[in-house]
Motif scaffolding. Sequence first.
Motif, PDB file in Angstrom:
ATOM      1  N   LEU A 118       0.780  -1.134   0.014  1.00  0.00           N
ATOM      2  CA  LEU A 118       0.098   0.016   0.049  1.00  0.00           C
ATOM      3  C   LEU A 118       0.847   1.301  -0.097  1.00  0.00           C
ATOM      4  O   LEU A 118       0.394   2.392  -0.238  1.00  0.00           O
ATOM      5  N   GLY A 119       2.355   1.140   0.046  1.00  0.00           N
ATOM      6  CA  GLY A 119       3.247   2.512   0.231  1.00  0.00           C
ATOM      7  C   GLY A 119       2.697   2.940   1.525  1.00  0.00           C
ATOM      8  O   GLY A 119       3.099   4.396   1.478  1.00  0.00           O
ATOM      9  N   GLU A 176      -0.380   0.885  14.224  1.00  0.00           N
ATOM     10  CA  GLU A 176      -1.274   1.889  15.160  1.00  0.00           C
ATOM     11  C   GLU A 176      -2.919   1.785  14.980  1.00  0.00           C
ATOM     12  O   GLU A 176      -3.851   1.460  15.756  1.00  0.00           O
ATOM     13  N   ILE A 177      -3.211   1.877  13.404  1.00  0.00           N
ATOM     14  CA  ILE A 177      -4.528   1.956  13.240  1.00  0.00           C
ATOM     15  C   ILE A 177      -4.969   0.636  13.189  1.00  0.00           C
ATOM     16  O   ILE A 177      -6.385   0.294  13.298  1.00  0.00           O
ATOM     17  N   SER A 178      -4.373  -0.311  13.012  1.00  0.00           N
ATOM     18  CA  SER A 178      -4.995  -1.741  12.753  1.00  0.00           C
ATOM     19  C   SER A 178      -5.428  -2.344  14.209  1.00  0.00           C
ATOM     20  O   SER A 178      -6.211  -3.344  13.981  1.00  0.00           O
ATOM     21  N   ILE A 179      -5.334  -1.975  15.283  1.00  0.00           N
ATOM     22  CA  ILE A 179      -5.749  -2.154  16.615  1.00  0.00           C
ATOM     23  C   ILE A 179      -7.232  -2.054  16.555  1.00  0.00           C
ATOM     24  O   ILE A 179      -7.871  -2.822  17.379  1.00  0.00           O
ATOM     25  N   GLU A 180      -7.775  -1.216  15.671  1.00  0.00           N
ATOM     26  CA  GLU A 180      -9.298  -1.068  15.627  1.00  0.00           C
ATOM     27  C   GLU A 180      -9.908  -2.193  14.712  1.00  0.00           C
ATOM     28  O   GLU A 180     -11.101  -2.361  15.257  1.00  0.00           O
ATOM     29  N   LEU A 181      -9.123  -2.991  14.391  1.00  0.00           N
ATOM     30  CA  LEU A 181      -9.706  -4.123  13.509  1.00  0.00           C
ATOM     31  C   LEU A 181      -9.826  -5.437  14.310  1.00  0.00           C
ATOM     32  O   LEU A 181      -8.843  -5.522  15.264  1.00  0.00           O
ATOM     33  N   GLU A 182     -10.589  -6.185  14.269  1.00  0.00           N
ATOM     34  CA  GLU A 182     -10.695  -7.377  15.110  1.00  0.00           C
ATOM     35  C   GLU A 182     -10.775  -8.631  14.205  1.00  0.00           C
ATOM     36  O   GLU A 182     -10.650  -8.446  12.781  1.00  0.00           O
ATOM     37  N   LYS A 239      -7.933  -0.590   4.349  1.00  0.00           N
ATOM     38  CA  LYS A 239      -7.801   0.529   3.608  1.00  0.00           C
ATOM     39  C   LYS A 239      -8.788   1.538   3.836  1.00  0.00           C
ATOM     40  O   LYS A 239      -8.840   2.928   3.657  1.00  0.00           O
ATOM     41  N   ASP A 240     -10.047   1.263   4.368  1.00  0.00           N
ATOM     42  CA  ASP A 240     -11.135   1.799   4.676  1.00  0.00           C
ATOM     43  C   ASP A 240     -10.647   3.024   5.934  1.00  0.00           C
ATOM     44  O   ASP A 240     -11.002   3.994   5.979  1.00  0.00           O
ATOM     45  N   LEU A 241     -10.019   2.076   6.879  1.00  0.00           N
ATOM     46  CA  LEU A 241      -9.407   2.989   8.011  1.00  0.00           C
ATOM     47  C   LEU A 241      -8.413   3.910   7.387  1.00  0.00           C
ATOM     48  O   LEU A 241      -8.468   5.289   8.027  1.00  0.00           O
ATOM     49  N   ILE A 242      -7.489   3.650   6.427  1.00  0.00           N
ATOM     50  CA  ILE A 242      -6.595   4.625   5.862  1.00  0.00           C
ATOM     51  C   ILE A 242      -7.198   6.031   5.358  1.00  0.00           C
ATOM     52  O   ILE A 242      -6.941   6.922   5.673  1.00  0.00           O
ATOM     53  N   ARG A 243      -8.294   5.563   4.779  1.00  0.00           N
ATOM     54  CA  ARG A 243      -9.158   6.738   3.840  1.00  0.00           C
ATOM     55  C   ARG A 243      -9.695   7.425   5.084  1.00  0.00           C
ATOM     56  O   ARG A 243      -9.825   8.650   4.922  1.00  0.00           O
ATOM     57  N   GLN A 257      -9.688  12.618   7.644  1.00  0.00           N
ATOM     58  CA  GLN A 257      -9.619  13.497   9.100  1.00  0.00           C
ATOM     59  C   GLN A 257      -8.084  14.421   9.122  1.00  0.00           C
ATOM     60  O   GLN A 257      -8.133  14.990  10.088  1.00  0.00           O
ATOM     61  N   GLY A 258      -7.130  13.932   8.332  1.00  0.00           N
ATOM     62  CA  GLY A 258      -6.177  14.711   8.426  1.00  0.00           C
ATOM     63  C   GLY A 258      -5.141  14.240   9.420  1.00  0.00           C
ATOM     64  O   GLY A 258      -4.163  14.829   9.967  1.00  0.00           O
TER      65      GLY A 258
END
Length: 85
Positions: A17-18, A26-32, A62-66, A71-72
């Motif tokens: 994904l670059g 850090e953001i993947s912690i939101e995923l189960e 990818k949805d989390l990344i977007r 949100q900046g």
Amino acid sequence: MAASTAVFTIARVAQMLGEDEGWLHEISIELEPEDGCISIWGTAEDADGSTGFTDFGIENLKDLIRKYRHQGKAPPKSRTPPSVA
């Protein structure tokens, strides 16, 4: 939904994904697990394990990344060009 036949490590997904691997962690912690995000355990030398994603998990990531980009709250994309999965 068809069963997953492959799991990609977070390092591989970051490369694909670059994106920065640390930030993805850090953001993947939101995923189960039901979101396609799983823990991968190896040998004793790899005591901390790794995070892995099914194809469905990559789409959820990818949805989390977007969301974070909108949100900046995202770092700049990695300078490493994305690779083909």
